[in-house]
Design a protein around this motif. Sequence first.
Motif, short mmCIF file in Angstrom:
data_model
loop_
_atom_site.label_atom_id
_atom_site.label_comp_id
_atom_site.label_asym_id
_atom_site.label_seq_id
_atom_site.Cartn_x
_atom_site.Cartn_y
_atom_site.Cartn_z
N GLU A 31 -9.06 7.62 2.28
CA GLU A 31 -8.23 7.49 3.47
C GLU A 31 -9.04 7.05 4.67
O GLU A 31 -10.20 7.41 4.82
CB GLU A 31 -7.60 8.84 3.83
N SER A 32 -8.37 6.30 5.53
CA SER A 32 -8.92 5.96 6.82
C SER A 32 -7.96 6.45 7.89
O SER A 32 -8.05 7.59 8.33
CB SER A 32 -9.19 4.46 6.93
N TYR A 59 -13.30 7.42 7.78
CA TYR A 59 -12.73 6.99 9.05
C TYR A 59 -13.64 5.97 9.73
O TYR A 59 -13.18 4.98 10.27
CB TYR A 59 -12.51 8.22 9.92
N THR A 61 -16.08 2.91 9.75
CA THR A 61 -16.19 1.72 8.90
C THR A 61 -17.44 1.76 8.04
O THR A 61 -17.40 1.36 6.87
CB THR A 61 -16.17 0.44 9.77
N LYS A 64 -17.01 3.39 4.70
CA LYS A 64 -16.29 2.62 3.68
C LYS A 64 -17.29 1.90 2.78
O LYS A 64 -17.08 1.77 1.58
CB LYS A 64 -15.32 1.64 4.33
N PRO A 80 -12.24 -3.48 8.97
CA PRO A 80 -11.74 -2.49 8.01
C PRO A 80 -10.26 -2.59 7.69
O PRO A 80 -9.79 -1.98 6.73
CB PRO A 80 -12.05 -1.16 8.69
N VAL A 81 -9.51 -3.37 8.47
CA VAL A 81 -8.06 -3.47 8.26
C VAL A 81 -7.78 -4.80 7.58
O VAL A 81 -7.53 -5.82 8.23
CB VAL A 81 -7.29 -3.33 9.59
N ALA A 86 -8.74 -2.47 1.46
CA ALA A 86 -7.92 -1.42 0.84
C ALA A 86 -8.13 -1.39 -0.66
O ALA A 86 -8.27 -0.30 -1.25
CB ALA A 86 -6.44 -1.66 1.16
N MET A 89 -11.54 0.07 -1.43
CA MET A 89 -11.53 1.52 -1.23
C MET A 89 -10.90 2.22 -2.43
O MET A 89 -11.40 3.25 -2.90
CB MET A 89 -10.76 1.87 0.04
N SER A 109 -5.59 4.27 -1.73
CA SER A 109 -6.26 4.15 -0.44
C SER A 109 -5.31 3.77 0.69
O SER A 109 -4.25 3.19 0.45
CB SER A 109 -7.38 3.10 -0.51
N THR A 110 -5.75 4.11 1.92
CA THR A 110 -5.03 3.74 3.13
C THR A 110 -6.04 3.23 4.15
O THR A 110 -7.11 3.81 4.33
CB THR A 110 -4.29 4.94 3.77
N THR A 111 -5.71 2.14 4.82
CA THR A 111 -6.50 1.65 5.95
C THR A 111 -5.55 0.91 6.89
O THR A 111 -4.60 0.28 6.45
CB THR A 111 -7.68 0.75 5.49
#
Length: 172
Positions: A31-32, A59, A61, A64, A80-81, A86, A89, A109-111
């Motif tokens: 997760e981010s 969280y 970068t 990651k 990172p977005v 994603a 990750m 994963s979430t970003t």
Amino acid sequence: MSIPAPSDPVDAAAGLIARLTEAHRTLAVAESLTGGALLAALVAVPGASAVLRGGVVAYDTALKHSLLGVDADLLAEHGPVHPEVALAMARGVRATAAVDGAPADLGLSTTGVAGPDPQGSAPVGLVFIAVADARGEVVRELRLLGDRAAIRVQTVAAALALAADRASASRE
């Protein structure tokens, strides 16, 4: 992707845990922007320990790259977005959560950007969620509306739904 009004995240997490338990599959989470909320929803389900290996909140970068193996050049070029971040990750957390050399069956994963401010060229509400397993990978771009809390809740709901879809598809 349009996200319906979120249901109770514990109910959605319970459905995912039930599917994974039935399929004898394991899950790890990276997760981010959700900052542990996704893992918390999963851990709230009684019996989650049968399938949930754990999670990483990357969280920052740099984490990651160092914890999840996301390519440093990818992060430098796109930030990172990004959909490839994603996916990396999701892949990386499977390996990070390996037990006795066996990766977790699913990596989720979430970003993204929850706000209140954009991150580089990424606007508030731009989110990528991804799931990876031995059969392949899926990434989804979300354009979410609302304040920081609403974006995070919607991201958790969408990630749980994506993983449940992948877990269901794996049974067929």
